[in-house]
Design a protein around this motif. Structure first.
Motif, PDB file in Angstrom:
ATOM      1  N   GLU A  42      38.674  49.821  38.487  1.00 27.71           N
ATOM      2  CA  GLU A  42      37.781  50.621  37.401  1.00 27.71           C
ATOM      3  C   GLU A  42      36.899  50.415  36.177  1.00 27.71           C
ATOM      4  O   GLU A  42      36.202  50.776  35.606  1.00 27.71           O
ATOM      5  N   LYS A  43      37.079  48.631  35.922  1.00 26.99           N
ATOM      6  CA  LYS A  43      36.635  47.377  35.005  1.00 26.99           C
ATOM      7  C   LYS A  43      35.916  46.443  35.568  1.00 26.99           C
ATOM      8  O   LYS A  43      35.299  45.979  35.004  1.00 26.99           O
ATOM      9  N   TYR A  44      35.827  46.659  36.603  1.00 27.60           N
ATOM     10  CA  TYR A  44      34.848  46.021  37.602  1.00 27.60           C
ATOM     11  C   TYR A  44      33.612  45.402  37.097  1.00 27.60           C
ATOM     12  O   TYR A  44      32.600  44.244  36.804  1.00 27.60           O
ATOM     13  N   GLN A  45      33.044  46.836  36.794  1.00 26.80           N
ATOM     14  CA  GLN A  45      31.187  47.138  35.921  1.00 26.80           C
ATOM     15  C   GLN A  45      31.423  45.471  34.594  1.00 26.80           C
ATOM     16  O   GLN A  45      31.041  46.220  34.156  1.00 26.80           O
ATOM     17  N   THR A  46      32.733  46.181  34.200  1.00 25.26           N
ATOM     18  CA  THR A  46      32.430  46.505  32.625  1.00 25.26           C
ATOM     19  C   THR A  46      33.068  44.764  32.509  1.00 25.26           C
ATOM     20  O   THR A  46      31.913  44.277  31.945  1.00 25.26           O
ATOM     21  N   ILE A  47      34.109  44.428  33.161  1.00 24.81           N
ATOM     22  CA  ILE A  47      33.678  42.982  33.500  1.00 24.81           C
ATOM     23  C   ILE A  47      32.198  42.053  34.004  1.00 24.81           C
ATOM     24  O   ILE A  47      31.834  41.357  33.285  1.00 24.81           O
ATOM     25  N   LEU A  48      31.268  43.156  34.809  1.00 28.58           N
ATOM     26  CA  LEU A  48      30.706  41.434  35.203  1.00 28.58           C
ATOM     27  C   LEU A  48      29.399  41.637  34.293  1.00 28.58           C
ATOM     28  O   LEU A  48      28.956  40.817  34.132  1.00 28.58           O
ATOM     29  N   ALA A  49      29.166  43.225  33.876  1.00 27.17           N
ATOM     30  CA  ALA A  49      28.085  43.445  32.341  1.00 27.17           C
ATOM     31  C   ALA A  49      28.764  42.419  31.032  1.00 27.17           C
ATOM     32  O   ALA A  49      27.944  41.503  30.668  1.00 27.17           O
ATOM     33  N   ASP A  50      29.895  42.791  31.234  1.00 30.23           N
ATOM     34  CA  ASP A  50      30.375  41.313  29.751  1.00 30.23           C
ATOM     35  C   ASP A  50      29.566  39.510  29.880  1.00 30.23           C
ATOM     36  O   ASP A  50      29.186  38.246  29.595  1.00 30.23           O
ATOM     37  N   PHE A  51      30.360  39.636  31.668  1.00 31.26           N
ATOM     38  CA  PHE A  51      29.748  38.065  32.666  1.00 31.26           C
ATOM     39  C   PHE A  51      28.202  38.171  32.287  1.00 31.26           C
ATOM     40  O   PHE A  51      27.543  36.586  32.031  1.00 31.26           O
ATOM     41  N   LYS A  52      27.512  38.478  32.392  1.00 32.25           N
ATOM     42  CA  LYS A  52      26.310  39.351  32.735  1.00 32.25           C
ATOM     43  C   LYS A  52      25.589  38.630  31.514  1.00 32.25           C
ATOM     44  O   LYS A  52      24.584  38.116  30.389  1.00 32.25           O
ATOM     45  N   GLU A  53      26.244  39.347  29.813  1.00 30.54           N
ATOM     46  CA  GLU A  53      25.630  39.116  28.622  1.00 30.54           C
ATOM     47  C   GLU A  53      26.259  37.815  28.134  1.00 30.54           C
ATOM     48  O   GLU A  53      25.644  37.069  27.728  1.00 30.54           O
ATOM     49  N   MET A  54      26.850  36.905  28.359  1.00 33.96           N
ATOM     50  CA  MET A  54      27.824  35.775  28.227  1.00 33.96           C
ATOM     51  C   MET A  54      26.375  34.764  29.149  1.00 33.96           C
ATOM     52  O   MET A  54      26.662  33.832  28.498  1.00 33.96           O
TER      53      MET A  54
END
Length: 231
Positions: A42-54
């Motif tokens: 469910e939080k795959y997109q949230t984790i990826l979004a964080d990585f893209k921000e990082m």
């Protein structure tokens, strides 16, 4: 591989916190493991979004190197005014260990992490001196090459070198990098690090080396292990 008991759910992040590369490496593989094994992705997109921000904050396009940290909503921080190999090591490990926990069928996610990893490793390896065999603490860019640093000011960094070696090894194991091209670099880094550790005989370096070896062993404890992959 992160076990179910070690995986942890991703908390709601404090948007004022400082994000550093060590935090990225230590937490996000556990978050991804939880989502894959327990959280139904469910939080795959949230984790990826964080990585893209990082990635947008920490990866320097001009040099191909990694900043140390950033405060959410502000610019990245470069401690000491110089890029450090340890920062690159944490960043690379954070990406490849998180990518390792992504469910194979989620191809788009896998490709996104792969792209971030490849651009970072290519950037770091631009500064690798094969004759020395290991990285130094600070990576001097083209604009900094005229800096006269004494040996004690920029010593060989065994820990940072081992982290890069592990990241390359794991990327080869996962077929993210070409084994024929990159595994010799990982092998050289591991061999040179082992020699220096044997010379220095310090418990701190020995423990760090053992930690890296343990991570390698955990990686190969996979049901889909291919006997033709490097170990």
């Amino acid at each position: 591989m992160v076990g179910v008991l070690d995986a942890i759910p991703m908390p709601e992040r404090d948007r004022t916190e400082i994000v550093n590369v060590e935090y990225m490496e230590s937490k996000y593989p556990l978050y991804m493991a939880y989502e894959t094994k327990v959280g139904k992705k469910e939080k795959y997109q949230t984790i990826l979004a964080d990585f893209k921000e990082m990635r947008d904050k920490l990866f320097d396009q001009e040099t191909g190197l990694i900043y140390d940290s950033y405060e959410v909503g502000k610019d990245a921080i470069l401690e000491d005014g110089k890029f450090k190999i340890m920062s690159a090591g944490y960043y690379l490990m954070g990406i490849i260990d998180t990518m390792f926990e992504v469910a194979e069928e989620i191809y788009e996610q896998y490709r996104a992490y792969e792209g971030m990893f490849k651009e970072a490793i290519k950037g770091v390896l631009r500064y690798y001196n094969e004759e020395e065999g290991l990285f130094r603490k600070y990576i001097l860019t083209a604009k900094q090459m005229d800096m006269e640093l004494k040996e004690e000011e920029n010593p060989i960094d065994v820990k940072g070198s081992l982290m890069v070696a592990y990241a390359i090894w794991k990327a080869c194991y996962m077929n993210v990098l070409l084994n024929e091209k990159y595994m010799p670099i990982a092998d050289q880094l591991f061999d040179c690090a082992r020699k220096m550790i044997d010379e220095k005989k310090t418990a701190e370096l020995e423990d760090f080396y053992d930690w890296i070896l343990a991570l390698k062993q955990e990686t190969t404890f996979e049901p889909w292990i291919d006997e033709n992959k490097p170990v």
